[in-house]
Every structure is written in structure tokens, then in C-alpha cells.
Scaffold this active site. Structure first.
Site, PDB file in Angstrom:
ATOM      1  N   ARG A  41      61.641 -68.338  62.749  1.00 59.32           N
ATOM      2  CA  ARG A  41      63.224 -67.742  62.248  1.00 59.32           C
ATOM      3  C   ARG A  41      64.403 -68.399  63.260  1.00 59.32           C
ATOM      4  O   ARG A  41      65.754 -68.160  61.966  1.00 59.32           O
ATOM      5  CB  ARG A  41      62.971 -66.117  63.597  1.00 59.32           C
ATOM      6  CG  ARG A  41      64.406 -65.707  63.502  1.00 59.32           C
ATOM      7  CD  ARG A  41      64.425 -64.133  64.261  1.00 59.32           C
ATOM      8  NE  ARG A  41      65.006 -63.934  65.041  1.00 59.32           N
ATOM      9  CZ  ARG A  41      66.442 -62.533  63.946  1.00 59.32           C
ATOM     10  NH1 ARG A  41      65.467 -61.964  63.087  1.00 59.32           N
ATOM     11  NH2 ARG A  41      67.458 -62.468  64.670  1.00 59.32           N
ATOM     12  N   VAL A  74      71.537 -61.784  60.878  1.00 57.14           N
ATOM     13  CA  VAL A  74      70.534 -61.726  59.881  1.00 57.14           C
ATOM     14  C   VAL A  74      70.004 -60.541  61.547  1.00 57.14           C
ATOM     15  O   VAL A  74      70.817 -60.678  62.516  1.00 57.14           O
ATOM     16  CB  VAL A  74      69.934 -62.728  60.628  1.00 57.14           C
ATOM     17  CG1 VAL A  74      68.636 -63.097  60.689  1.00 57.14           C
ATOM     18  CG2 VAL A  74      70.090 -64.194  59.977  1.00 57.14           C
ATOM     19  N   SER A  75      69.692 -59.253  60.356  1.00 56.70           N
ATOM     20  CA  SER A  75      69.163 -58.126  61.210  1.00 56.70           C
ATOM     21  C   SER A  75      68.293 -58.658  62.891  1.00 56.70           C
ATOM     22  O   SER A  75      67.716 -59.564  62.943  1.00 56.70           O
ATOM     23  CB  SER A  75      68.835 -57.150  61.113  1.00 56.70           C
ATOM     24  OG  SER A  75      69.464 -57.197  59.843  1.00 56.70           O
ATOM     25  N   ALA A  76      68.052 -57.721  63.314  1.00 47.28           N
ATOM     26  CA  ALA A  76      67.317 -57.604  64.795  1.00 47.28           C
ATOM     27  C   ALA A  76      65.829 -58.361  64.413  1.00 47.28           C
ATOM     28  O   ALA A  76      65.554 -56.990  63.621  1.00 47.28           O
ATOM     29  CB  ALA A  76      67.629 -56.762  66.024  1.00 47.28           C
ATOM     30  N   GLN A  80      63.999 -55.126  61.390  1.00 47.84           N
ATOM     31  CA  GLN A  80      63.190 -55.680  60.660  1.00 47.84           C
ATOM     32  C   GLN A  80      61.701 -55.721  60.716  1.00 47.84           C
ATOM     33  O   GLN A  80      61.089 -54.914  59.660  1.00 47.84           O
ATOM     34  CB  GLN A  80      63.168 -57.622  60.646  1.00 47.84           C
ATOM     35  CG  GLN A  80      65.006 -57.546  60.305  1.00 47.84           C
ATOM     36  CD  GLN A  80      64.733 -59.477  60.157  1.00 47.84           C
ATOM     37  OE1 GLN A  80      64.930 -59.976  61.666  1.00 47.84           O
ATOM     38  NE2 GLN A  80      65.446 -59.669  59.747  1.00 47.84           N
TER      39      GLN A  80
END
Length: 414
Positions: A41, A74-76, A80
Site C-alpha cells: 500500500r 486512497v480510501s482507508a 476498502q
């Protein structure tokens, strides 16, 4: 291939993040666990520190507009993972993503494997250029990236088994469902009466039927599918009532409403201080005709009102009167109540408190089924429940024991 101390640090943080999501129950399948433990990530979030990139609850903002409002992120990881579990991606499937960022598409690619396909799209060329670069750099060149308005679906992708929408959507355009196989699934952060839920819908002919709905928050969709809520400002700009569907017939009737004597009504319904009550929020949005969300500007807050949540408090509007939900603490629990204002302050507060009691009695251990029908579907062909008519879809929120609850009603967009 040799590893560096930074690689070792990233790997340790990645395993810790994955373990935390498994322990919390957000990840509950081996496939999603393996994907999170595999995809780096931090390499898809170069804007953040490594610690921030791997924080399970942290969003990495990648682009803002001229007002400083986030328009891409970028979502948590928690969100996700939740949506990927809802989607249930399988090896060999054809999958699409509306709203690009790179990392989520890489996770999807891990889940569908080399025999599956993933296409991710976004309306913003800056976002897709970034996603393409990061996917290529990290070994996911097989993911297709397109710059298009998501309202029109995913070009040249054919029928999909799964479609994941990673932007907040007010409606479900026909292109999304037309592109799903019958029995295919779409996971979409859908806004209903101001509340956003990540809803996993399965296609059943021309309708969608929910499998699950989870609380979430996303940047709103841009382009043809954009829809802004309307604000009714009170006491200058200190207090706002937020409306997603509908608008008061006479908004000026509320002028000075907070100068009236306040009525307090307590429901007798309690909740643990760490106990979620998202079902209550959805029940009130379903049951109350005059439902809205109240917010209080932190910089202008005089302390006049004490809502349960200053950013999005469940509220009931009835002509020149309104009530909002509030809480009072007693040890490790809190009791739900209502504060009413205006000429019918007591009555409107009682009405809000009574629906809290109905939820506690009939729906506290249940969740609604959410349906999405074509907007042209006649009322008589819809299941019982709260009907929200949007441009493309008629959303129906249907609870168990609906005959014991409030009478079915319909919202129509004004």
C-alpha cells in the site's frame, strides 16, 4: 532479490495492518487477507508517511479542489477491506471499478487472479495518470485504466461479474446495472436521504436487491452523476439543515425557530457508549417524512443546541417546528432523546422520540433490505417501505415487520 530496511519496515507494517483488520472482523476471508498482505500500500500512497499509509483507518488525500476540498483519495484500508468482502470477488471474474486510485485496483487484481480482468476508470486525467503509473511500477500492468465519466459505465469491458464504485453516488445509472451479468454484484456507496451506506446489490432481472449495507463515507461523484445536497441555513450560518431529497414547502417558516422555548422528550432507549447505532439512523430516515440532517458550524457554535452529532444529527422538520436527536449520559450508557423547537415543539419532539422507541422495539436487531428499481416502475409494483425516487432509480428501504412500523411513504425529488 535483496530487501532493504525500508522494505522490511513496510512488510511489518503491512502484516500488522492486515492482522488488525482480521482481528476486527473487517477481513473475514482468506482471499482478502492474502491480497492485503501482498499489495504494498505504501507504494500506492507516496503522498503519505509509511505509518500513515498502513493505518487501518487513515485516508490518504491525493487531490483537492480550489477550495481545499478533497476530490480524490486512497480510501482507508478498513473501508476498502469492507467493500471487497461485500463484493466477494472470485478467481477468473471480470471486475470493474468506478473511481480510480491504483491500490484498490491492485487488490482486485490479486482477488480475480491472472485469469480474471480488472478495469478501473475515473473522470479526472490526473487521477488516472497517477493510477496508471503506480500500477505499472508495482507489477499490475494487466489492470486496464480509462479516463471516462463513470455515469456511462466502463467502455469495452463487456458484461461484468462485479462492479465496485469507490466514489459517493446519489443514484445508480442504468449503465452500471446493464453491464452486470444477471446475478452479478455491484457495491456502491449510495446516498439515501443524506445517509451514505456501502450497499452490496445483486442483480435480479431489472432490479437490484441488497445483500448487505455498511456505514461509510466517500468523496462525491463528479460529472453527469454529481448531485449536491441543499442547505437551509438558520441563525445566520451557525446551524444548517441538510436535504438530499425534497425541500421544505415553506423554508422561511423556520426563521427564528431557535428563539422559542425548547421542549425535551426522553425515549427511555439507551445505548452503550461504544455501541454503534447505524440501524437507528437508517430507521429514522425511513420512518420520518420530514427527515433531515442537522449540522452545527464549529466556528460559530454558541452552544444553543446540543445535538447528538454536530456534523450530522438526525432531525425531524414539521412546518414551523423541528426536533433533533440528543443524548444524555448515565455511566457507561446514554439515553436517546429529542429537543423540539417552534410552535409544535412538544409534539415534534414526541414524534421523534416515539420512532426511536419503535426502532428499539421492532428493529434493533434487524437491518432493512434495500431495493433499486428502474425509475419508471409503478408504485403498485414496489415492495413496502420508504420509496426514494431519483433520476434513474426508485430506491426502496424495506424493514422486517413493516406492518408494525410507520405507514409506507414516498419521497419525490423536488
Amino acid at each position: 532479490m535483496t530487501t532493504t530496511p525500508m522494505d522490511d519496515k513496510a512488510s511489518a507494517l503491512r502484516q500488522a495492518m492486515t492482522g488488525a483488520l482480521v482481528k476486527a472482523g473487517t477481513i473475514n476471508s482468506k482471499a482478502v487477507e492474502t491480497a492485503f498482505a501482498t499489495v504494498a500500500r505504501d507504494r500506492f500512497a507516496p503522498e503519505a508517511t509509511m505509518e500513515k499509509a498502513y493505518d487501518p483507518d487513515d485516508v490518504v488525500r491525493t487531490k483537492t479542489n480550489e477550495h481545499g476540498i478533497t476530490i480524490s483519495s486512497v480510501s482507508a484500508p478498513r473501508i476498502q477491506a469492507m467493500m471487497l468482502e461485500q463484493a466477494g470477488l472470485q478467481k477468473g471474474q471480470k471486475a470493474g471499478e468506478v473511481g480510480s486510485g491504483g491500490y484498490n485496483a491492485a487488490l482486485m487484481a490479486e482477488l480475480v487472479g491472472p485469469d480474471g480482468t480488472v478495469t478501473t476508470i475515473d473522470i479526472d486525467a490526473d487521477v488516472t495518470d497517477r493510477a496508471r503509473k503506480l500500477l505499472d511500477e508495482n507489477g499490475y500492468g494487466r489492470v486496464k485504466v480509462l479516463t471516462v465519466d463513470g455515469e456511462g459505465g466502463i467502455p469495452d469491458a463487456g458484461l461484468l461479474d462485479r462492479l465496485i464504485v469507490t466514489v459517493g453516488a446519489w443514484d445508480i445509472p442504468p449503465a452500471w446495472t446493464d453491464q452486470l451479468n444477471d446475478g452479478g454484484r455491484i457495491v456502491v456507496p449510495l446516498r439515501m436521504r443524506g445517509l451514505t451506506r456501502s450497499v452490496a446489490f445483486d442483480r435480479d432481472g431489472d432490479r437490484l436487491v441488497s445483500r448487505s449495507a455498511e456505514m461509510c463515507g466517500f468523496v462525491t461523484m463528479q460529472g453527469a452523476g454529481e448531485h449536491q445536497e441543499r442547505l437551509l441555513l438558520l441563525r445566520g450560518k451557525e446551524i444548517a439543515l441538510r436535504f438530499d431529497e425534497g425541500w421544505p414547502e415553506d423554508p422561511d417558516a423556520l426563521n427564528g425557530v431557535f428563539d422559542t422555548e425548547r421542549a425535551e422528550v426522553w425515549s427511555g432507549v439507551t445505548v452503550g457508549l461504544r455501541e454503534p447505532f447505524t440501524g437507528l439512523q437508517m430507521w429514522l430516515a425511513t420512518a420520518l417524512d420530514g427527515f433531515s440532517l442537522m449540522s452545527v458550524d464549529e466556528d460559530l457554535d454558541t452552544g444553543l443546541v446540543t445535538p447528538q452529532n454536530k456534523s450530522a444529527c438526525m432531525s425531524l422538520l414539521d412546518g414551523a417546528s423541528l426536533a433533533h436527536m440528543t443524548l444524555r449520559r448515565d455511566g457507561d450508557r446514554a439515553e436517546f432523546g429529542a429537543h423540539g423547537y417552534g410552535p409544535a415543539a412538544e409534539a415534534v419532539a414526541q414524534a421523534l422520540a416515539e420512532e426511536i422507541r419503535v426502532w428499539d422495539r421492532d428493529h434493533r436487531s434487524s437491518e432493512p433490505v434495500i431495493y433499486a428499481y428502474p425509475a419508471s416502475t409503478p408504485e403498485a409494483e414496489l415492495p413496502a417501505g420508504r420509496v426514494i425516487t431519483k433520476r434513474h432509480r426508485r430506491i426502496v428501504i424495506s424493514w422486517p415487520h413493516e406492518d408494525q412500523a410507520s405507514q409506507s411513504t414516498t419521497d419525490r425529488e423536488k
